[in-house]
Design a protein around this motif. Structure first.
Motif, PDB file in Angstrom:
ATOM      1  N   PHE A   1       0.973  -1.190   0.269  1.00 66.25           N
ATOM      2  CA  PHE A   1       0.235  -0.394  -0.320  1.00 66.25           C
ATOM      3  C   PHE A   1       0.919   1.301  -0.296  1.00 66.25           C
ATOM      4  CE2 PHE A   1      -2.792  -3.519   2.094  1.00 66.25           C
ATOM      5  CZ  PHE A   1      -3.792  -3.120   1.401  1.00 66.25           C
ATOM      6  N   PRO A   2      -0.047   2.530  -0.396  1.00 65.92           N
ATOM      7  CA  PRO A   2       1.131   3.420  -0.357  1.00 65.92           C
ATOM      8  C   PRO A   2       1.203   4.586   0.512  1.00 65.92           C
ATOM      9  CG  PRO A   2      -1.200   3.900  -1.823  1.00 65.92           C
ATOM     10  CD  PRO A   2      -1.058   2.296  -1.229  1.00 65.92           C
ATOM     11  N   ASP A   3       2.404   5.097   0.945  1.00 69.11           N
ATOM     12  CA  ASP A   3       2.589   5.697   2.468  1.00 69.11           C
ATOM     13  C   ASP A   3       0.968   6.085   3.240  1.00 69.11           C
ATOM     14  OD1 ASP A   3       4.926   4.714   1.870  1.00 69.11           O
ATOM     15  OD2 ASP A   3       5.689   6.690   1.425  1.00 69.11           O
ATOM     16  N   GLU A   4       0.462   7.006   2.090  1.00 74.55           N
ATOM     17  CA  GLU A   4      -1.033   7.321   3.203  1.00 74.55           C
ATOM     18  C   GLU A   4      -1.906   6.170   3.743  1.00 74.55           C
ATOM     19  OE1 GLU A   4      -2.110   7.737  -1.893  1.00 74.55           O
ATOM     20  OE2 GLU A   4       0.143   8.056  -0.198  1.00 74.55           O
ATOM     21  N   VAL A   5      -1.935   5.534   3.400  1.00 70.77           N
ATOM     22  CA  VAL A   5      -2.587   4.368   3.765  1.00 70.77           C
ATOM     23  C   VAL A   5      -2.213   4.336   5.359  1.00 70.77           C
ATOM     24  CG1 VAL A   5      -3.835   1.966   3.041  1.00 70.77           C
ATOM     25  CG2 VAL A   5      -3.603   3.341   1.852  1.00 70.77           C
ATOM     26  N   VAL A   6      -2.589   3.352   6.368  1.00 69.61           N
ATOM     27  CA  VAL A   6      -2.482   3.433   7.468  1.00 69.61           C
ATOM     28  C   VAL A   6      -3.023   2.007   7.601  1.00 69.61           C
ATOM     29  CG1 VAL A   6      -2.196   3.489   9.759  1.00 69.61           C
ATOM     30  CG2 VAL A   6      -1.984   6.165   8.266  1.00 69.61           C
ATOM     31  N   VAL A   7      -1.444   0.748   8.298  1.00 71.32           N
ATOM     32  CA  VAL A   7      -1.802  -0.254   8.676  1.00 71.32           C
ATOM     33  C   VAL A   7      -1.175  -0.952   9.841  1.00 71.32           C
ATOM     34  CG1 VAL A   7      -1.350  -3.338   8.036  1.00 71.32           C
ATOM     35  CG2 VAL A   7      -1.597  -0.967   5.874  1.00 71.32           C
ATOM     36  N   ALA A   8      -2.765  -1.616  10.565  1.00 70.13           N
ATOM     37  CA  ALA A   8      -2.570  -2.046  11.493  1.00 70.13           C
ATOM     38  C   ALA A   8      -2.080  -3.376  11.972  1.00 70.13           C
ATOM     39  CB  ALA A   8      -3.411  -1.646  12.746  1.00 70.13           C
ATOM     40  N   ALA A   9      -1.311  -4.235  11.999  1.00 69.55           N
ATOM     41  CA  ALA A   9      -1.522  -5.756  11.870  1.00 69.55           C
ATOM     42  C   ALA A   9      -0.715  -5.958  13.180  1.00 69.55           C
ATOM     43  CB  ALA A   9      -1.240  -5.564  10.757  1.00 69.55           C
ATOM     44  N   LYS A  10      -0.998  -7.826  12.556  1.00 69.83           N
ATOM     45  CA  LYS A  10      -0.945  -9.089  13.728  1.00 69.83           C
ATOM     46  C   LYS A  10       0.043 -10.126  12.760  1.00 69.83           C
ATOM     47  CE  LYS A  10       1.840 -10.550  16.994  1.00 69.83           C
ATOM     48  NZ  LYS A  10       2.953 -11.332  15.909  1.00 69.83           N
ATOM     49  N   THR A  11       1.893 -10.457  12.284  1.00 69.34           N
ATOM     50  CA  THR A  11       1.813 -11.397  11.706  1.00 69.34           C
ATOM     51  C   THR A  11       2.269 -12.434  12.412  1.00 69.34           C
ATOM     52  OG1 THR A  11       4.524 -11.559  13.092  1.00 69.34           O
ATOM     53  CG2 THR A  11       4.406  -9.429  10.592  1.00 69.34           C
TER      54      THR A  11
ATOM     55  N   GLY B   1      -4.165  -8.179   9.969  1.00 68.59           N
ATOM     56  CA  GLY B   1      -5.037  -6.500  10.069  1.00 68.59           C
ATOM     57  C   GLY B   1      -5.882  -5.299   9.188  1.00 68.59           C
ATOM     58  N   VAL B   2      -5.661  -4.103   9.785  1.00 70.71           N
ATOM     59  CA  VAL B   2      -7.005  -3.615   9.362  1.00 70.71           C
ATOM     60  C   VAL B   2      -6.649  -2.244   8.759  1.00 70.71           C
ATOM     61  CG1 VAL B   2      -8.256  -2.167   9.891  1.00 70.71           C
ATOM     62  CG2 VAL B   2      -8.321  -4.569  10.336  1.00 70.71           C
ATOM     63  N   VAL B   3      -7.105  -2.007   7.135  1.00 74.16           N
ATOM     64  CA  VAL B   3      -6.470  -1.260   6.081  1.00 74.16           C
ATOM     65  C   VAL B   3      -7.153   0.140   6.358  1.00 74.16           C
ATOM     66  CG1 VAL B   3      -5.725  -0.607   3.443  1.00 74.16           C
ATOM     67  CG2 VAL B   3      -5.044  -2.997   4.617  1.00 74.16           C
ATOM     68  N   HIS B   4      -6.485   0.684   6.958  1.00 68.36           N
ATOM     69  CA  HIS B   4      -7.381   2.554   6.369  1.00 68.36           C
ATOM     70  C   HIS B   4      -7.071   3.580   5.471  1.00 68.36           C
ATOM     71  CE1 HIS B   4      -7.944   2.399  11.295  1.00 68.36           C
ATOM     72  NE2 HIS B   4      -7.145   0.985  11.155  1.00 68.36           N
ATOM     73  N   TYR B   5      -7.156   3.959   5.071  1.00 72.26           N
ATOM     74  CA  TYR B   5      -7.499   5.015   3.990  1.00 72.26           C
ATOM     75  C   TYR B   5      -7.831   6.365   4.172  1.00 72.26           C
ATOM     76  CZ  TYR B   5      -6.720   1.752   0.509  1.00 72.26           C
ATOM     77  OH  TYR B   5      -5.814   0.068  -0.509  1.00 72.26           O
ATOM     78  N   PRO B   6      -7.168   7.108   3.474  1.00 75.29           N
ATOM     79  CA  PRO B   6      -7.016   8.988   4.064  1.00 75.29           C
ATOM     80  C   PRO B   6      -8.459   8.930   3.982  1.00 75.29           C
ATOM     81  CG  PRO B   6      -5.775   8.375   2.773  1.00 75.29           C
ATOM     82  CD  PRO B   6      -6.472   7.101   2.829  1.00 75.29           C
ATOM     83  N   ASP B   7      -9.237   8.546   3.171  1.00 76.85           N
ATOM     84  CA  ASP B   7     -11.603   8.917   3.157  1.00 76.85           C
ATOM     85  C   ASP B   7     -12.076   8.022   3.912  1.00 76.85           C
ATOM     86  OD1 ASP B   7     -10.882   5.847   2.090  1.00 76.85           O
ATOM     87  OD2 ASP B   7     -11.449   6.626   0.239  1.00 76.85           O
ATOM     88  N   GLY B   8     -11.283   7.644   4.899  1.00 74.45           N
ATOM     89  CA  GLY B   8     -12.169   6.750   5.852  1.00 74.45           C
ATOM     90  C   GLY B   8     -11.951   5.709   5.256  1.00 74.45           C
TER      91      GLY B   8
END
Length: 308
Positions: free
Chosen positions: A235-245, A256-263
């Motif tokens: 994913f591009p830098d503006e996308v935030v990922v919270a995850a567990k390997t 994990g969960v992928v968060h886009y800038p548009d919500g």
């Protein structure tokens, strides 16, 4: 080429096969006709070894007990030589380390510290973690124990007395014998399905897995993970990922969960398996990120077409 064919190809090109599920967080329960709502995946309902992804449930149970006043997160714990399993965090320390329960949870999630996870499991109770899975409707999720229990079975099955002996014997063992290890068999170890793991993540992200403060703590801790070579790599830098390997011989896992800038928020669980039993395969790790992005972009495009 269908979305499923595209996903299969990503992993085939990397020399692996995978099971995957992605769904919009906040989507309706699986089973609706709308694929953007029920999610997309390959083998989403097949059993998979979850390895260290089980730590999400463990830390969630810890956070729930703290929220209920059953545990003091500041309680001190001594990590001694007998607790060390090798690896990251306190698991690799050479000297005794004293820290709080909440710091055990931090290391469990941020660097997948196996010693911290075992001590946390001993404090919250393996039976309560199993009951939590049932409470959340994760009927196909099985928790047999923490990292020490998984290691114990591996040592016993190869006839090693300790980790050092296992490390010495492991390279000489035939691949077929290693593939029969119970730690690599979803019918005999900590296991679930990709769809149940994304369900768990969705519940946490919607504050439906326990008190809001407990869910928020799990989200924060997953956001502190230091490893960035799997999901986030796609994913591009503006996308935030919270995850567990999760990693075991031949198994490359992340959820994990992928968060886009548009919500937009999307839960993704990927379980890749290779024929060889290496734990480090950069091409496979990159394929996890690529496949996750393809799946999420498919869901986003479906939503746009429907005006969601």
């Amino acid at each position: 080429m269908s979305i499923e064919e595209r996903l299969h190809k990503v992993f085939a090109d990397a020399g692996a096969e995978a099971r995957l599920h992605a769904v919009a967080v906040g989507a309706e329960p699986p089973g609706t006709a709308d694929s953007a709502r029920s999610g997309v995946g390959i083998g989403a309902d097949e059993p998979v070894v979850i390895a260290s992804v089980f730590k999400v449930l463990l830390v969630l149970e810890f956070a729930r007990q703290v929220a209920a006043g059953q545990l003091d997160p500041r309680e001190r714990v001594l990590v001694t030589a007998e607790d060390r399993l090798g690896g990251w965090g306190t698991a690799g320390c050479l000297d005794d380390v004293e820290l709080s329960l909440r710091d055990l949870a931090h290391f469990t999630m941020s660097v997948s510290d196996n010693s911290a996870a075992d001590l946390l499991m001993a404090r919250v109770g393996v039976d309560t973690v199993r009951l939590l899975a049932r409470e959340l409707g994760l009927d196909r999720t099985r928790i047999v124990g923490g990292p020490r229990e998984v290691l114990r079975t591996m040592l016993a099955e190869v006839g090693a007395g300790d980790e050092q002996e296992f490390a010495a014997v492991y390279p000489s063992l035939p691949a077929e014998r290693l593939r029969r290890l119970s730690a690599l068999d979803p019918l005999r170890t900590n296991a679930s399905t990709p769809r149940e793991i994304t369900r768990l993540l969705g519940l946490v992200w919607r504050d439906e897995a326990g008190p809001p403060e407990a869910c928020a703590q799990v989200r924060d801790l997953m956001g502190s993970q230091v490893f960035r070579h799997r999901l986030i790599s796609g994913f591009p830098d503006e996308v935030v990922v919270a995850a567990k390997t999760g990693t075991l011989p031949g198994l490359h896992i992340e959820a994990g969960v992928v968060h886009y800038p548009d919500g937009g928020r999307y839960a993704v669980a990927v379980f890749a398996r290779t024929l060889d039993l290496a734990t480090g395969r950069a091409q496979v790790d990159a394929a996890i990120g690529t496949a996750a992005r393809i799946a999420v972009e498919y869901l986003r495009a479906a939503d746009r077409r429907k005006g969601v």
